[in-house]
Write a protein that holds these residues in place. Structure first.
Motif, mmCIF file in Angstrom:
data_model
loop_
_atom_site.group_PDB
_atom_site.id
_atom_site.type_symbol
_atom_site.label_atom_id
_atom_site.label_comp_id
_atom_site.label_asym_id
_atom_site.label_seq_id
_atom_site.Cartn_x
_atom_site.Cartn_y
_atom_site.Cartn_z
ATOM 1 N N PRO A 163 0.839 -1.205 0.000
ATOM 2 C CA PRO A 163 0.000 0.000 0.000
ATOM 3 C C PRO A 163 0.874 1.256 0.000
ATOM 4 C CG PRO A 163 -0.771 -1.622 1.590
ATOM 5 C CD PRO A 163 0.570 -2.084 1.136
ATOM 6 N N ARG A 179 -3.976 1.706 -5.526
ATOM 7 C CA ARG A 179 -5.110 2.452 -6.090
ATOM 8 C C ARG A 179 -5.244 2.037 -7.559
ATOM 9 N NH1 ARG A 179 -7.169 7.319 -3.860
ATOM 10 N NH2 ARG A 179 -8.547 8.471 -5.279
ATOM 11 N N TYR A 224 -8.947 0.439 -3.597
ATOM 12 C CA TYR A 224 -8.084 1.446 -2.979
ATOM 13 C C TYR A 224 -7.764 1.000 -1.558
ATOM 14 C CZ TYR A 224 -6.482 5.921 -1.042
ATOM 15 O OH TYR A 224 -5.742 6.910 -0.429
ATOM 16 N N ILE A 225 -6.487 0.832 -1.267
ATOM 17 C CA ILE A 225 -6.027 0.402 0.059
ATOM 18 C C ILE A 225 -4.942 1.363 0.531
ATOM 19 C CG2 ILE A 225 -4.930 -1.440 1.384
ATOM 20 C CD1 ILE A 225 -6.017 -3.437 -0.673
ATOM 21 N N TYR A 234 -3.947 -1.089 7.702
ATOM 22 C CA TYR A 234 -4.522 -0.588 6.450
ATOM 23 C C TYR A 234 -6.000 -0.943 6.334
ATOM 24 C CZ TYR A 234 0.361 -0.038 5.033
ATOM 25 O OH TYR A 234 1.679 0.326 4.965
ATOM 26 N N GLY A 256 -9.398 -0.395 3.225
ATOM 27 C CA GLY A 256 -9.605 -0.070 1.819
ATOM 28 C C GLY A 256 -11.045 -0.290 1.401
#
Length: 342
Positions: free
Chosen positions: A184, A187, A215-216, A303, A305
């Motif tokens: 990450p 995207r 997305y992350i 993270y 997403g």
């Protein structure tokens, strides 16, 4: 022997006169010049001639052989020229006839709109990635947190090529691959075809196009998902679009939702396109499930997403008021020429 040579020559010329096809000439060649033909018999009979006469008779036989071969080739060329002349006569162009209109080639409407979607999302900071159409069970299901008994794994929904090989049912199969290869922030979008063993109708098909978005990063929230989707839809339709979000279950997102757009064909009043509900489902979306992040080697404690997949044909149907998804694959020029070339 000279009398026999003259007789062979006369018989050959009579047969040659009646030959009208290349096959006839080939048959004559075998008949007169073949191993069992009269010319070869003369060569065998040459051994019975007096030694002092053999050179003279041998020359007569060779002359006959060359004469027959030359005559066959001459007739062959005459037949070829005749056929060519006949073909040219048939292909003569009447310059007084009106010309035939040639249609300019163009991209299919699905390709046109998919290119627009990609351009919009690339402009929003996403990169484009492509996954394989033929996929393993792991990347299509297991890595996306599908339990072994999930209905989507059943033969009724999925086209299996081998026990663990299938035609992907969604473009989400790219998710685990990207997470394994990249750290990450991630995207990406993944456009392409998907395949499902469904009943073909006005609203669904066995293959269709999707645009997957992933997305992350640290601190990604549900608000990021909603704002990105709203901006994308506004750019695609060039106006504010009324959307509806319904809670729904997908194994690879938590929480998950289905995205509906108020039907542009009937302005929400109800029509056959939206099944008289006023709304048309166009996407499934949600926050990436922690188990999916773990399967991709990403720590869900650090993270988060979001991911969503939109049906390209559904969006085009809404945009242009098309009532039947089957029209996209019927290759009917009357339908395709309605859309301007780009």
């Amino acid at each position: 022997m000279l009398t026999e040579i003259q007789s062979i020559r006369q018989d050959f010329l009579q047969d040659l006169e009646t030959a009208a096809l290349s096959a006839d000439l080939e048959a004559l060649k075998v008949k007169y010049l073949g191993k069992k033909g009269p010319v070869q018999s003369l060569m065998q009979a040459l051994k019975t001639v007096l030694p002092e006469q053999r050179p003279e008779f041998g020359k007569h036989i060779n002359d006959l052989k060359e004469e027959l071969t030359a005559s066959l080739e001459e007739k062959r060329q005459a037949l070829i020229e005749h056929e060519e002349t006949k073909q040219l006569d048939q292909e003569k162009i009447d310059v007084t006839l009106p010309g035939r209109r040639r249609h300019l080639g163009r991209k299919h409407i699905v390709t046109q709109e998919l290119d627009k979607m990609i351009d919009i999302l690339v402009g929003m900071g996403f990169s484009v990635q492509y996954g394989p159409d033929i996929e393993t069970d792991y990347y299509n299901f297991e890595a996306l947190n599908f339990p072994p008994d999930h209905p989507a794994r059943d033969m009724q929904d999925t086209f299996y090529i081998a026990p663990n090989v299938l035609l992907r049912t969604h473009t989400s199969n790219i998710q685990a691959r990207i997470m394994e290869q990249c750290k990450p922030p991630i995207r990406i979008i993944a456009p392409g075809k998907a395949y499902r063993n469904e009943t073909i109708s006005a609203r669904s098909h066995v293959f269709f196009h999707q645009v997957e978005t992933l997305y992350i990063n640290q601190g990604v929230t549900f608000a990021d998902l909603l704002s990105t989707m709203h901006e994308f839809l506004g750019a695609l339709f060039q106006k504010d679009i009324e959307t509806r979000f319904r809670p729904s279950y997908f194994p690879f997102v938590e929480p998950g939702m289905e995205v509906d757009i108020r039907c542009l064909n009937c302005s929400g009043q109800g029509c056959s396109l939206c099944k008289h509900s006023g709304w048309l489902e166009v996407a499934g979306a949600g926050m990436v499930h922690p188990e999916v992040l773990k399967n991709g080697g990403i720590d869900p404690e650090v993270y988060s997403g979001y991911a969503w997949g939109m049906g390209v044909e559904r969006l085009i149907m809404l945009k242009y008021g098309i009532h039947d998804i089957r029209l996209f694959t019927e290759n009917d020029w009357r339908f395709l020429e309605q859309f301007p070339a780009v």
